[in-house]
Design a protein around this motif. Structure first.
Motif, mmCIF file in Angstrom:
data_model
loop_
_atom_site.group_PDB
_atom_site.id
_atom_site.type_symbol
_atom_site.label_atom_id
_atom_site.label_comp_id
_atom_site.label_asym_id
_atom_site.label_seq_id
_atom_site.Cartn_x
_atom_site.Cartn_y
_atom_site.Cartn_z
ATOM 1 N N PRO A 1 -6.205 -1.431 2.086
ATOM 2 C CA PRO A 1 -7.480 -1.432 2.814
ATOM 3 C C PRO A 1 -7.931 -0.051 3.239
ATOM 4 C CG PRO A 1 -5.693 -2.234 4.213
ATOM 5 C CD PRO A 1 -5.129 -2.096 2.838
ATOM 6 N N ARG A 2 -7.077 0.959 3.144
ATOM 7 C CA ARG A 2 -7.433 2.320 3.558
ATOM 8 C C ARG A 2 -7.979 3.154 2.401
ATOM 9 N NH1 ARG A 2 -4.524 4.722 7.724
ATOM 10 N NH2 ARG A 2 -3.811 6.363 6.310
ATOM 11 N N SER A 3 -8.073 2.579 1.212
ATOM 12 C CA SER A 3 -8.445 3.364 0.034
ATOM 13 C C SER A 3 -9.931 3.660 -0.055
ATOM 14 C CB SER A 3 -8.007 2.631 -1.234
ATOM 15 O OG SER A 3 -8.772 1.438 -1.406
ATOM 16 N N GLY A 4 -10.749 2.898 0.688
ATOM 17 C CA GLY A 4 -12.189 3.078 0.604
ATOM 18 C C GLY A 4 -12.827 2.364 -0.568
ATOM 19 N N THR A 5 -12.049 1.587 -1.306
ATOM 20 C CA THR A 5 -12.553 0.812 -2.440
ATOM 21 C C THR A 5 -12.345 -0.679 -2.152
ATOM 22 O OG1 THR A 5 -10.417 0.912 -3.564
ATOM 23 C CG2 THR A 5 -12.007 2.659 -4.048
ATOM 24 N N LEU B 1 -4.404 2.238 14.633
ATOM 25 C CA LEU B 1 -3.428 1.164 14.419
ATOM 26 C C LEU B 1 -3.183 0.952 12.927
ATOM 27 C CD1 LEU B 1 -4.552 -1.445 17.111
ATOM 28 C CD2 LEU B 1 -2.458 -0.064 17.107
ATOM 29 N N GLY B 2 -4.271 1.040 12.125
ATOM 30 C CA GLY B 2 -4.105 0.912 10.685
ATOM 31 C C GLY B 2 -3.206 2.001 10.126
ATOM 32 N N GLY B 3 -3.365 3.226 10.641
ATOM 33 C CA GLY B 3 -2.494 4.304 10.204
ATOM 34 C C GLY B 3 -1.049 4.069 10.589
ATOM 35 N N TYR B 4 -0.835 3.515 11.786
ATOM 36 C CA TYR B 4 0.544 3.226 12.210
ATOM 37 C C TYR B 4 1.162 2.134 11.341
ATOM 38 C CZ TYR B 4 4.490 1.542 14.898
ATOM 39 O OH TYR B 4 5.746 1.141 15.260
ATOM 40 N N VAL B 5 0.397 1.086 11.064
ATOM 41 C CA VAL B 5 0.914 0.009 10.216
ATOM 42 C C VAL B 5 1.284 0.556 8.838
ATOM 43 C CG1 VAL B 5 0.296 -2.130 9.021
ATOM 44 C CG2 VAL B 5 -0.252 -1.852 11.448
ATOM 45 N N HIS B 6 0.485 1.468 8.326
ATOM 46 C CA HIS B 6 0.812 2.076 7.028
ATOM 47 C C HIS B 6 2.131 2.833 7.115
ATOM 48 C CE1 HIS B 6 -0.119 3.592 2.993
ATOM 49 N NE2 HIS B 6 0.409 4.743 3.399
ATOM 50 N N ARG B 7 2.358 3.534 8.211
ATOM 51 C CA ARG B 7 3.621 4.257 8.387
ATOM 52 C C ARG B 7 4.796 3.281 8.462
ATOM 53 N NH1 ARG B 7 4.247 9.532 7.526
ATOM 54 N NH2 ARG B 7 6.000 9.456 8.998
ATOM 55 N N VAL B 8 4.601 2.156 9.156
ATOM 56 C CA VAL B 8 5.662 1.138 9.229
ATOM 57 C C VAL B 8 5.928 0.557 7.847
ATOM 58 C CG1 VAL B 8 6.284 -1.128 10.155
ATOM 59 C CG2 VAL B 8 5.222 0.576 11.646
ATOM 60 N N GLY C 1 -7.139 -7.204 11.096
ATOM 61 C CA GLY C 1 -6.729 -5.806 11.170
ATOM 62 C C GLY C 1 -6.739 -5.122 9.817
ATOM 63 N N GLN C 2 -6.656 -5.902 8.741
ATOM 64 C CA GLN C 2 -6.777 -5.363 7.390
ATOM 65 C C GLN C 2 -8.228 -5.455 6.896
ATOM 66 O OE1 GLN C 2 -3.986 -4.052 5.610
ATOM 67 N NE2 GLN C 2 -3.149 -4.207 7.675
ATOM 68 N N ASP C 3 -8.842 -6.625 7.063
ATOM 69 C CA ASP C 3 -10.139 -6.889 6.436
ATOM 70 C C ASP C 3 -11.265 -6.024 6.980
ATOM 71 O OD1 ASP C 3 -8.889 -8.720 4.871
ATOM 72 O OD2 ASP C 3 -9.904 -10.491 5.669
ATOM 73 N N ILE C 4 -11.192 -5.607 8.244
ATOM 74 C CA ILE C 4 -12.280 -4.799 8.790
ATOM 75 C C ILE C 4 -12.383 -3.436 8.117
ATOM 76 C CG2 ILE C 4 -12.297 -5.883 11.074
ATOM 77 C CD1 ILE C 4 -10.643 -3.552 12.108
ATOM 78 N N PRO D 1 0.803 -1.224 0.000
ATOM 79 C CA PRO D 1 0.000 0.000 0.000
ATOM 80 C C PRO D 1 0.833 1.270 0.000
ATOM 81 C CG PRO D 1 -0.952 -1.601 1.503
ATOM 82 C CD PRO D 1 0.365 -2.168 1.049
ATOM 83 N N ALA D 2 2.117 1.159 0.409
ATOM 84 C CA ALA D 2 2.992 2.331 0.433
ATOM 85 C C ALA D 2 3.947 2.376 -0.749
ATOM 86 C CB ALA D 2 3.799 2.345 1.739
ATOM 87 N N GLY D 3 3.838 1.433 -1.669
ATOM 88 C CA GLY D 3 4.729 1.408 -2.829
ATOM 89 C C GLY D 3 5.518 0.114 -2.919
ATOM 90 N N TRP D 4 6.486 0.086 -3.833
ATOM 91 C CA TRP D 4 7.266 -1.126 -4.074
ATOM 92 C C TRP D 4 8.247 -1.382 -2.928
ATOM 93 C CZ3 TRP D 4 5.649 -4.219 -7.723
ATOM 94 C CH2 TRP D 4 4.989 -3.697 -8.842
ATOM 95 N N TYR D 5 8.242 -2.637 -2.455
ATOM 96 C CA TYR D 5 9.304 -3.052 -1.541
ATOM 97 C C TYR D 5 10.598 -3.205 -2.325
ATOM 98 C CZ TYR D 5 5.938 -4.297 2.138
ATOM 99 O OH TYR D 5 4.975 -4.273 3.106
ATOM 100 N N ARG D 6 11.699 -2.883 -1.694
ATOM 101 C CA ARG D 6 13.003 -3.117 -2.308
ATOM 102 C C ARG D 6 13.418 -4.572 -2.114
ATOM 103 N NH1 ARG D 6 13.072 2.374 -1.610
ATOM 104 N NH2 ARG D 6 14.370 3.523 -3.107
ATOM 105 N N ARG D 7 14.153 -5.077 -3.085
ATOM 106 C CA ARG D 7 14.656 -6.451 -3.011
ATOM 107 C C ARG D 7 16.101 -6.398 -2.488
ATOM 108 N NH1 ARG D 7 13.414 -8.836 -8.838
ATOM 109 N NH2 ARG D 7 14.221 -10.757 -7.887
#
Length: 470
Positions: free
Chosen positions: A229-233, A397-404, A377-380, A100-106
């Motif tokens: 899950p935070r997009s509202g779609t 908590l969802g906002g914190y996980v997004h920051r992590v 925590g995601q599906d709700i 959700p925050a972009g591409w993970y680096r390999r």
């Protein structure tokens, strides 16, 4: 026998011959004289489909936390899978994942891994090694009910393949029958109290298809486009997992309002329509080898057996405790960690001792808690999700996980902590270490990647020139 081990009991019965059941049988082996697995299906002697495992047609990710638990219970099983063609995928180097925050680096350093294989192969590897023990037998039968009292289960009643009803006495009965567990009804008939149940249903539908993997791949990779899950779609996901036989299992999924179908004409369009079109672009040039299999059996359901007075002599493992949305790939690993928890309690105290069953369920609840928290925590947060709804705390908590997650795209240290949790090698506490909290506050230390992190060779193989710009 070592004076440090509890005395052996005579007989353990495991209801269910799937992965959770055979792993539970392995857990019981050193502590009983005989293990009987009760299973309705004829269990194949090869990595072949069976009637009672329709989910085998879909993609399965076996994270390293689950692999290590299985290897502890069934030594040598990992090499058996690899010898049969399974893929060991190093993490994060072998995964191209859009978070959700972009591409993970390999990152070049491996921190974890997963096994890419069909469910049929994974089950067979465990089953073959467990059933080679002379004190394990399989009875083809339909479990009908438990026998005993509200205080102690003494066995079960089963109907064999020839229609005969038999009572099977046991010192321990393990319910490994999965989502279809009838334990609440069985225990109610014995007079035991009801179990508290919680559900979170995002309405996820899975559509899976097998493809031929392209030639020229020395080290297969997993490609995973996650939902936000935070997009509202509705949350839509597309994943490619390499399995044995130089094949891919492709899994497309969508929550309520954004579901895929079994229509071949719309399959690629769905894959391109998720948050990034990479999977759809790759599949444009891949050869399908199967029809599209669809499942809607994805509800998160947890029964809090650890908080319920269950009779001695009866324990539950795997999906009979918590059935999880498969998109997170935790079901097999939670079953393995639950069986490992059962084995640890068998080491500590006799099966017949008071408090044994409760101690087992509390031990199984610990790894279950991690996977349950990750899934629900995601599906709700998805629109039209049913069951428990997000509170202000959940949203925080969802906002914190997004920051992590954002921090993990630019820091190997944070990515390793996140992967510790995702692979179930460590608990949620990894995400609240001081260094992780500090990184979450700062945000990513590196600029976001603007394209999928594919090597030049991978781009040549997976994406012809016209698509590589997508």
């Amino acid at each position: 026998m070592s004076k440090h081990l509890p005395p052996r009991s005579r007989h353990a019965v495991v209801i269910g011959g799937g992965l959770a059941g055979t792993l539970s049988a392995a857990a019981c082996l050193p502590h009983v004289e005989q293990v009987t697995i009760i299973e309705r299906d004829v269990l194949p002697a090869t990595p072949a489909p069976r009637k009672g495992l329709p989910q085998a047609r879909h993609a399965h990710m076996l994270w390293s936390g689950g692999v290590r638990a299985m290897e502890t219970l069934v030594p040598g099983v990992t090499q058996q899978w690899l010898d049969a063609g399974a893929n060991r995928i190093p993490l994060p180097t072998g995964m191209v994942s859009y978070s959700p925050a972009g591409w993970y680096r390999r990152w070049t350093q491996e921190s974890h891994f997963l096994i890419g294989a069909s469910r049929d192969l994974l089950d067979w590897g465990v089953r073959a090694r467990v059933l080679q023990h002379s004190n394990v037998t399989v009875m083809q039968a339909e479990p009908l009910n438990l026998t005993g009292t509200p205080q102690r289960v003494t066995g079960l009643l089963a109907r064999t393949a020839d229609g005969t009803e038999r009572h099977i006495a046991a010192d321990l009965v393990v319910d490994a029958t999965g989502r279809a567990s009838r334990a609440p009804d069985w225990l109610r008939q014995l007079g035991a109290p009801a179990v508290r149940e919680e559900t979170v249903d995002a309405g996820v539908v899975y559509a899976s298809r097998i493809y031929k993997a392209p030639a020229g791949i020395d080290q297969p990779i997993v490609i995973n486009i996650q939902a936000d899950p935070r997009s509202g779609t509705p949350g839509q996901v597309a994943t490619i997992i390499p399995v044995e036989g130089r094949r891919w299992i492709v899994a497309l999924s969508g929550t309520r309002g954004g579901e895929p179908t079994d229509d071949p004409d719309s399959y690629l369009a769905f894959a391109r329509g998720v948050r990034h079109p990479l999977v759809g672009n790759v599949l444009t040039h891949a050869e399908p080898l199967s029809a599209i299999a669809v499942t809607r059996s994805t509800i998160n359901r947890r029964r809090y057996w650890e908080k319920t007075h269950t009779p001695e002599g009866f324990v539950l493992v795997g999906d009979a405790v918590a059935a999880l949305n498969p998109v997170y790939g935790h079901g097999m690993s939670v079953a393995a960690l639950g069986a490992l928890a059962l084995r640890a309690q068998l080491h500590r105290r006799p099966i017949q001792s008071n408090g044994f069953a409760a101690a087992v369920q509390r031990a199984i609840a610990r790894p279950t808690d991690v996977a349950w928290t990750l899934a629900t925590g995601q599906d709700i947060h998805y629109p039209q999700s049913r069951g428990r709804r997000p509170t202000a705390i959940d949203r925080a908590l969802g906002g914190y996980v997004h920051r992590v997650t954002d921090a993990s795209t630019g820091s190997f240290r944070v990515a390793k902590a996140v992967t510790h949790v995702m692979t179930l090698q460590k608990g949620i506490s990894q995400l609240v270490r001081p260094d992780v909290i500090a990184a979450a506050v700062r945000g990513s230390a590196l600029p976001p990647l603007t394209a999928p992190p594919l090597s030049d060779t991978e781009r040549t193989i997976y994406l012809p020139a016209a698509e590589s710009q997508g």
